[in-house]
Design an enzyme around this catalytic site. Sequence first.
Site, PDB file in Angstrom:
ATOM      1  N   ARG A  25      31.116  35.276  34.238  1.00  0.00           N
ATOM      2  CA  ARG A  25      30.649  36.427  35.020  1.00  0.00           C
ATOM      3  C   ARG A  25      29.164  36.690  34.765  1.00  0.00           C
ATOM      4  O   ARG A  25      28.696  36.625  33.632  1.00  0.00           O
ATOM      5  CB  ARG A  25      31.473  37.645  34.597  1.00  0.00           C
ATOM      6  CG  ARG A  25      31.189  38.886  35.373  1.00  0.00           C
ATOM      7  CD  ARG A  25      32.336  39.827  35.337  1.00  0.00           C
ATOM      8  NE  ARG A  25      32.405  40.599  34.106  1.00  0.00           N
ATOM      9  CZ  ARG A  25      33.225  41.632  33.932  1.00  0.00           C
ATOM     10  NH1 ARG A  25      34.063  41.974  34.883  1.00  0.00           N
ATOM     11  NH2 ARG A  25      33.241  42.286  32.811  1.00  0.00           N
ATOM     12  N   ARG A  52      26.794  40.106  30.301  1.00  0.00           N
ATOM     13  CA  ARG A  52      27.016  41.306  29.502  1.00  0.00           C
ATOM     14  C   ARG A  52      27.345  40.906  28.062  1.00  0.00           C
ATOM     15  O   ARG A  52      28.052  39.935  27.841  1.00  0.00           O
ATOM     16  CB  ARG A  52      28.192  42.103  30.088  1.00  0.00           C
ATOM     17  CG  ARG A  52      27.793  43.078  31.154  1.00  0.00           C
ATOM     18  CD  ARG A  52      28.968  43.678  31.888  1.00  0.00           C
ATOM     19  NE  ARG A  52      30.088  44.099  31.056  1.00  0.00           N
ATOM     20  CZ  ARG A  52      31.195  44.671  31.535  1.00  0.00           C
ATOM     21  NH1 ARG A  52      31.319  44.907  32.822  1.00  0.00           N
ATOM     22  NH2 ARG A  52      32.182  45.005  30.725  1.00  0.00           N
ATOM     23  N   ARG A  98      38.346  42.383  23.338  1.00  0.00           N
ATOM     24  CA  ARG A  98      38.748  43.225  24.464  1.00  0.00           C
ATOM     25  C   ARG A  98      40.178  42.924  24.887  1.00  0.00           C
ATOM     26  O   ARG A  98      40.927  43.816  25.282  1.00  0.00           O
ATOM     27  CB  ARG A  98      37.789  43.032  25.642  1.00  0.00           C
ATOM     28  CG  ARG A  98      36.434  43.669  25.394  1.00  0.00           C
ATOM     29  CD  ARG A  98      35.382  43.105  26.312  1.00  0.00           C
ATOM     30  NE  ARG A  98      35.455  43.625  27.656  1.00  0.00           N
ATOM     31  CZ  ARG A  98      34.895  43.033  28.705  1.00  0.00           C
ATOM     32  NH1 ARG A  98      34.240  41.900  28.566  1.00  0.00           N
ATOM     33  NH2 ARG A  98      35.002  43.565  29.898  1.00  0.00           N
ATOM     34  N   LYS A 126      39.451  44.147  38.947  1.00  0.00           N
ATOM     35  CA  LYS A 126      39.631  45.522  39.412  1.00  0.00           C
ATOM     36  C   LYS A 126      38.351  46.081  40.034  1.00  0.00           C
ATOM     37  O   LYS A 126      38.386  46.697  41.092  1.00  0.00           O
ATOM     38  CB  LYS A 126      40.017  46.452  38.243  1.00  0.00           C
ATOM     39  CG  LYS A 126      41.241  46.033  37.477  1.00  0.00           C
ATOM     40  CD  LYS A 126      41.577  47.037  36.380  1.00  0.00           C
ATOM     41  CE  LYS A 126      40.507  47.219  35.332  1.00  0.00           C
ATOM     42  NZ  LYS A 126      40.282  46.022  34.486  1.00  0.00           N
ATOM     43  N   ARG A 145      42.802  54.082  29.508  1.00  0.00           N
ATOM     44  CA  ARG A 145      43.012  52.860  28.731  1.00  0.00           C
ATOM     45  C   ARG A 145      43.872  53.120  27.509  1.00  0.00           C
ATOM     46  O   ARG A 145      44.172  52.197  26.762  1.00  0.00           O
ATOM     47  CB  ARG A 145      41.669  52.324  28.265  1.00  0.00           C
ATOM     48  CG  ARG A 145      41.095  51.171  29.108  1.00  0.00           C
ATOM     49  CD  ARG A 145      39.656  50.963  28.678  1.00  0.00           C
ATOM     50  NE  ARG A 145      39.152  49.649  28.796  1.00  0.00           N
ATOM     51  CZ  ARG A 145      38.256  49.266  29.720  1.00  0.00           C
ATOM     52  NH1 ARG A 145      37.874  50.095  30.650  1.00  0.00           N
ATOM     53  NH2 ARG A 145      37.778  48.053  29.704  1.00  0.00           N
TER      54      ARG A 145
END
Length: 210
Positions: A122, A155, A166, A13, A88
């Site tokens: 990532r 991260r 998550r 996103k 969310r």
Amino acid sequence: MNFVFLGSPGAGKGTVAKKISKVFAIPHISTGDLFRSEINSGTDIGKRVEDILTRGALAPDDVTIEIVKNRLQKPDTEKGFIMDGFPRTILQAEKLFNITRLNGVLNFEICEDEVVHRLSGRRTCRDCGNIHHIEYLPPKQDGICDVCGGELYTREDDKPESIQKRLQVYKAQTEPLIALYREKKLLYNIDASAVPEEVFRQAKDLLLSL
Ligand code: AMP
């Protein structure tokens, strides 16, 4: 034009939102980025949410809604915005309906295995937030951001335990928003498993048609 980008963490996103933001000349508002900036600046909000973000849990609704309300008061949102990572929860979605009107919600569809692969590979730039991937979008120079030359890092919440958390949180708290937005006739599905250029093309064509 006011858009919401919905989808699991790692669905892409943010990457697409950055490019769409340029095409439509409207800001990309990522609540994750807003929280990370509060943490980096050592504000009270930052201190309150730092541990929550590291664990991959959700920040409290009241704080989250407050930072979104404040952000939406800035003049650059006059022509619209792309909301990435908000809402969310059902409560956040209801509050957003009270704050503003939406033109469309893009639902980035992707399978869980691919999400885990994307998140664990990532690498994020400490300075500009640009995102690389060790396999799909490797930097020209190891550990260095192509855009600004900043340091790339993993991260905390892209580490395996937090990724699982998550994904659980997404399923339990965020996935129900799909039905809510479908019912309101605002939902448009995007195949987010495609390569980034293709996902961007789908998103752009869809938003231009609204
Ligand atoms: P993201 O960059 O969108 O993956 O968000 C990173 C983290 O910020 C999430 O795992 C949450 O801890 C927090 N966060 C971001 N957006 C929200 C939200 N709308 N509600 C609650 N917590 C959020």
